[in-house]
Write an enzyme that holds these catalytic residues in place. Structure first.
Site, PDB file in Angstrom:
ATOM      1  N   GLU A  73      35.069  26.407  76.828  1.00  0.00           N
ATOM      2  CA  GLU A  73      36.306  25.957  76.929  1.00  0.00           C
ATOM      3  C   GLU A  73      37.696  24.788  76.818  1.00  0.00           C
ATOM      4  OE1 GLU A  73      39.234  28.526  78.943  1.00  0.00           O
ATOM      5  OE2 GLU A  73      41.149  27.574  77.323  1.00  0.00           O
ATOM      6  N   MET A 120      36.485  29.050  85.365  1.00  0.00           N
ATOM      7  CA  MET A 120      36.704  29.564  84.042  1.00  0.00           C
ATOM      8  C   MET A 120      36.477  31.143  83.457  1.00  0.00           C
ATOM      9  SD  MET A 120      36.655  28.006  81.077  1.00  0.00           S
ATOM     10  CE  MET A 120      36.789  29.827  79.367  1.00  0.00           C
ATOM     11  N   HIS A 175      43.901  34.983  88.879  1.00  0.00           N
ATOM     12  CA  HIS A 175      44.339  34.404  87.701  1.00  0.00           C
ATOM     13  C   HIS A 175      42.891  34.893  86.304  1.00  0.00           C
ATOM     14  CE1 HIS A 175      45.811  31.186  85.020  1.00  0.00           C
ATOM     15  NE2 HIS A 175      44.660  31.033  84.890  1.00  0.00           N
ATOM     16  N   GLU A 176      41.779  34.263  86.751  1.00  0.00           N
ATOM     17  CA  GLU A 176      39.948  35.142  86.382  1.00  0.00           C
ATOM     18  C   GLU A 176      40.033  35.894  85.469  1.00  0.00           C
ATOM     19  OE1 GLU A 176      39.536  32.098  85.148  1.00  0.00           O
ATOM     20  OE2 GLU A 176      40.266  30.719  86.149  1.00  0.00           O
ATOM     21  N   HIS A 209      42.606  37.123  83.560  1.00  0.00           N
ATOM     22  CA  HIS A 209      42.026  36.514  81.971  1.00  0.00           C
ATOM     23  C   HIS A 209      41.376  37.757  81.062  1.00  0.00           C
ATOM     24  CE1 HIS A 209      43.783  32.890  80.994  1.00  0.00           C
ATOM     25  NE2 HIS A 209      42.829  31.977  82.151  1.00  0.00           N
ATOM     26  N   GLU A 223      47.214  31.061  79.176  1.00  0.00           N
ATOM     27  CA  GLU A 223      47.315  30.916  80.660  1.00  0.00           C
ATOM     28  C   GLU A 223      49.211  30.343  81.292  1.00  0.00           C
ATOM     29  OE1 GLU A 223      44.813  29.569  81.882  1.00  0.00           O
ATOM     30  OE2 GLU A 223      43.805  28.691  80.201  1.00  0.00           O
TER      31      GLU A 223
HETATM   32  N1  ARG Z   1      40.647  28.795  81.466  1.00  0.00           N
HETATM   33  C1  ARG Z   1      40.533  28.073  82.247  1.00  0.00           C
HETATM   34  C2  ARG Z   1      41.357  28.226  83.233  1.00  0.00           C
HETATM   35  O1  ARG Z   1      41.356  29.566  83.938  1.00  0.00           O
HETATM   36  C3  ARG Z   1      40.324  26.462  82.531  1.00  0.00           C
HETATM   37  C4  ARG Z   1      39.438  25.815  82.318  1.00  0.00           C
HETATM   38  C5  ARG Z   1      39.919  24.683  81.787  1.00  0.00           C
HETATM   39  N2  ARG Z   1      38.934  23.842  80.676  1.00  0.00           N
HETATM   40  C6  ARG Z   1      38.549  22.495  80.368  1.00  0.00           C
HETATM   41  N3  ARG Z   1      37.825  21.677  80.119  1.00  0.00           N
HETATM   42  N4  ARG Z   1      40.223  21.528  80.702  1.00  0.00           N
HETATM   43  O2  ARG Z   1      42.083  28.087  83.231  1.00  0.00           O
HETATM   44 ZN    ZN Z   2      43.577  30.089  82.687  1.00  0.00          ZN
END
Ligand code: ARG
Ligand code: ZN
Length: 869
Positions: free
Chosen positions: A129, A270, A304-305, A308, A327
């Site tokens: 991501e 992530m 959090h993860e 998601h 987010e």
């Molecule tokens: N989605 C991830 C999170 O929980 C963050 C990933 C961000 N990565 C990046 N390369 N900006 O919040």
């Molecule tokens: Zn996130």
């Protein structure tokens, strides 16, 4: 601000929300074969593609060495496709195309920690991501292309662990000392959620049965020596799974859930489908090695993860402009989860403190953008406090307005409508509206407008008619790129207190959502309004924005006495804290007399300490110098703020007299049964110790050294070490050496050793030089870089003197090696334009000199924006 006059970036690099187009081809399935060798990795991908709209078949790819490509079994010659640094395109592709590509990649030399990379000795991991997958294979790497993934991973047997998303369906020998696994992920997902892991790791296992009766295998992978530090994360995972079932009706959907810890990671963690990859700092939790704050963070990031999985994975984003859809909602969910782990008031205090310290300044300066931006050059630059934290606040406002039941109906409708889809912020608000029966469409303004609204409030008591009138006015600073900013819907939670008795009054007003209540919410969505409360028998003290019901800057014409009153009588812990902060800000920035504060705190604290030590510890908060600096928009002189803050802390220490040492000696964290209580007692103990040092207590350093040596708890040990080191105590050197010896093989603990020294108030360029040339300093490990840089930035006086070159040199180095981290660190200097001269010009000159030296989109976009003010 003058953004228009300086084009922020070259036009052709900017991506606009308004240009969104549906994908030309869908990918029904993808078969990936990843073979890792010492000096290269071979990736074969077979994509079953189906035309959706007319146009070229476009596959995105970066840093890939193309070996071959075929369509429907026929090899393509170089003249049959176009290839540049970003993409491969084929015109006249058939409507049904099986595309097979073979590429070579180099994870072993990938320093950007994006795509597939070698994360230290024995571990390869992915971070895809937002746009890392295109560094693994050619693919329509955008979140609205969802596909079923089958992954074969092959490597030398010195890497016993071979993981990918989904279910393990096969494993076996691959000859020449190699082996493989094949994984099938049954649910369609976007490419940014793909993950694989190749390494030598130990595992902690557990199980969980979902509300639907699904038996899920839980696994946390980490280095062998760190497995004992994974239990708190495992408990938090099971707790999160239950919590999401109970609060949102969302059970888990696969038979396994894996978490892998790596010490080299750009961010926190992530949410890859069924295979989360985490920074060790967000998994490993253990009293002996990590602080209480870190333990809380581990639990919230695990949640959090996990959350998601529904808000992000099952329902994902149509495009990256919608990042705050997943987010903002997921942060709101993890904050609510954490409110159940510790005092809810303290959780709210901590979350708002982060918002005010990071998001408010970001939104007031050159990097300001709406939670849903409408253009970007490098999407990695938009993983910001605005997208995450302000995004969460928008959801909280809607939830506050709806109340628990209606909010749940709204989220149920969202999951029902959009499961399996890639959607927009509009879809979310529409589903909430439909499910709850309350029109929330005006909240879309919050997603689309930048800036923190100012909320000016004035109260007026009419003795004769026993009415209280509250005038509210909202305004936004003009923004060159967003010319017509509209009034926003601001839920104002409020209470009135009887100034004589301290009792909370019942509210009588037609303006309040529910009538005759004590805790009222008023939805303020006009530029200006006056609301009236009747039957108010004595002059009240109003408490506005309780629990911080909206992310605005409140300016209420309170007297200092009224703030001190709220410090003592407000029953909402958050607003009690906020009153203290407002009062302190007036003392520190506007020269108000400190005595009212000192008296109030002396009267209030003993009781709070006895009742809720954690909340009490927060009531001792004196706004950080960095935060105070962010409240000054011009002629900011860090040294002046530092002096004022030091003076106040010394005054506080003198005023509290013997109370400080008596409290220190009476606090017994070991006797607390609950973690959150113990955490509060430890925090208080450390505060008392540092106040004793300010009192010049002859014994304090002996007590600190004793605390340092006798404890087995990291928060206590660090608290004592800080007092010794930052006061240059005779024992400081020995304690630092001892800490190093104890923890030199524990990266997260050693980070703290670096941090404490970098955060010494009298640190110099030589201190930084010593730390960054230390054998344990490592520019390929973001955590280590952040420990020194973050430590340094604890003292703005240092940031804005020798720190400027530190950050500029880092940005320059990381521009090439790791631009994601480089760009973030450079943002520390984003408020340069508020400095008093000559510092302002000096920093500007240094930033301008950096401009021609950086190449990455990440660092250039940030630097250009920073200089465009
Ligand atoms: N989605 C991830 C999170 O929980 C963050 C990933 C961000 N990565 C990046 N390369 N900006 O919040
Ligand atoms: Zn996130």
């Amino acid at each position: 601000m003058n953004i228009a006059a300086h084009p922020v970036v070259e036009a052709d690099q900017t991506v606009y929300l308004k240009d969104y187009q549906k994908p030309t081809f869908s990918v029904e399935s993808i078969q990936l074969d990843i073979r890792v060798f010492a000096e290269q990795t071979l990736v074969t991908a077979t994509l079953k593609m189906q035309r959706q709209t007319p146009g070229d078949l476009v596959l995105l790819g970066r840093d890939l060495e193309l070996k071959s490509i075929s369509i429907n079994g026929k090899q393509l010659s170089e003249s049959e496709y176009k290839l540049d640094a970003e993409q491969l395109s084929i015109s006249n592709a058939p409507d049904e195309a099986v595309v097979e590509t073979e590429v070579v990649i180099h994870p072993e030399t990938n320093t950007q920690l994006e795509g597939l990379y070698l994360a230290g000795g024995d571990l390869f991991v992915t971070q895809n991501e937002p746009e890392g997958f295109r560094k693994i294979t050619f693919y329509p790497d955008r979140p609205d292309v969802l596909s079923v993934f089958t992954t074969r991973v092959e490597a030398d047997k010195k890497y016993p662990v071979l993981l990918a998303n989904g279910n393990l369906i096969e494993a076996g020998e691959a000859g020449e000392g190699r082996h493989y696994t094949i994984w099938e992920d049954p649910t369609k997902k976007p490419s940014y959620l793909f993950a694989c892991v190749i390494g030598d790791l130990a595992v902690l296992k557990d199980r969980y049965t979902t509300s639907e009766g699904r038996d899920v295998a839980l696994e946390i992978y980490a280095e062998e020596k760190d497995i004992p530090k994974c239990h708190i994360a495992m408990e938090a995972l099971k707790h999160s799974m239950r919590w999401d079932e109970e609060h949102y009706g969302r059970p888990y959907d696969l038979d396994n859930y894996m978490i892998v810890a790596t010490s080299q990671f750009n961010m926190g963690a992530m949410e890859n489908k069924g295979l989360n990859i985490f920074n060790t700092s967000c998994v490993l939790a253990d009293e002996e090695y990590t602080t209480d704050a870190a333990i809380m963070r581990v639990q919230s990031v695990i949640a959090h993860e996990y959350f998601h999985n529904w808000t992000g994975n099952r329902i994902t984003c149509r495009d990256w402009f919608q990042l705050c859809l997943k987010e903002g909602l997921t942060v709101f969910r993890d904050q609510s989860f954490s409110e159940d782990l510790q005092s809810a008031a303290v959780q709210r205090i901590d979350d708002v403190a982060v918002l005010k310290a990071h998001q408010f300044p970001e939104d007031a300066g050159p990097l300001s953008h709406p939670p849903r931006p409408d253009h970007f050059v490098e999407i990695n630059n938009f993983y910001t406090a605005t997208v995450y934290e302000k995004g969460a606040e928008i959801n909280r406002m809607m939830a506050t307005l709806l109340g628990k039941e209606k909010f749940r109906k709204g989220t149920d409708e969202y999951f029902k409508r959009h499961d399996g889809q890639a959607v927009t912020v509009e879809d979310w608000v529409a589903a909430l509206t439909a499910g709850s029966g309350v029109d929330l469409s005006e909240f879309l303004l919050w997603y689309n407008q930048p800036g923190t609204p100012k909320l000016e409030a004035k109260g007026e008591y009419d003795t004769e008619n026993q009415t209280y009138r509250l005038h509210l006015k909202q305004s936004l600073k003009t923004h060159p790129k967003y010319p017509d900013l509209k009034a926003l819907p601001v839920p104002v939670a409020l209470a009135l207190f009887n100034a004589q008795t301290g009792e909370q009054e019942t509210l009588h007003s037609t303006a309040i959502v529910e009538n005759n209540v004590k805790d009222g919410v008023y939805l303020f969505d006009q530029p200006e309004v006056t609301i009236e409360f009747t039957g108010v028998t004595a002059k009240p003290v109003a408490s506005l924005l309780r629990n911080f019901s909206a992310p605005v800057n409140l300016e209420f014409n309170y007297s200092d006495e009224e703030l001190a009153f709220l410090l003592q009588y407000e029953t909402n812990g958050f607003n009690q804290w906020q009153a203290t902060q407002t009062l302190l800000e007036r003392i520190l920035l506007n020269g108000h007399d400190a005595q009212i504060y000192l008296n109030a705190i002396q009267q209030t604290l003993p009781a709070v300490i006895a009742k809720d030590p954690l909340l009490a510890s927060r009531l001792f908060d004196v706004p950080a110098e960095g935060y105070l600096g962010s409240r000054i928009d011009q002629n900011y002189n860090p040294a002046v703020v530092n002096e004022a803050r030091e003076a106040l802390l010394n005054q506080l220490a003198q005023n509290l007299g013997d109370f400080v040492k008596e409290t220190y000696l009476s606090l017994q964290p070991e006797e607390q049964k609950e973690f959150s209580q113990a955490m509060g007692v430890r925090a208080l103990k450390n505060i008392m110790l540092s106040l004793m040092a300010r009192q010049g207590d002859a014994e304090v350093f002996d007590l600190a050294y004793q605390q340092y040596q006798q404890t087995g708890n990291m928060s206590e040990r660090l608290g004592a070490l800080k007092v010794l080191v930052w006061n240059d105590a005779a024992q400081a050197k020995e304690a630092l050496q001892d800490f190093y010896t104890r923890f030199k093989d524990e990266a997260l603990s050693l980070d703290q050793w670096f941090m404490i020294q970098a955060a010494h108030p009298k640190a110099t360029a030589e201190t930084v030089q010593y730390l960054t040339s230390h054998a344990d300093y490592d520019l390929s490990t973001p955590n280590r870089i952040r420990s020194v840089s973050g430590g340094l930035n604890v003292n703005p006086v240092n940031t804005w003197s020798f720190g400027v070159q530190h950050f500029i040199q880092l940005a320059k180095y990381l521009d090439e090696k790791n631009p994601i981290v480089g760009s973030r660190l450079l943002q520390v200097l984003s408020r340069w334009y508020t400095l008093a001269e000559p510092q302002r010009s000096e920093v500007k000159t240094a930033l301008e000199a950096l401009k021609p030296q950086v190449k990455s989109k990440n660092v250039s976009e940030t630097l250009n924006s920073m200089l465009s003010i």
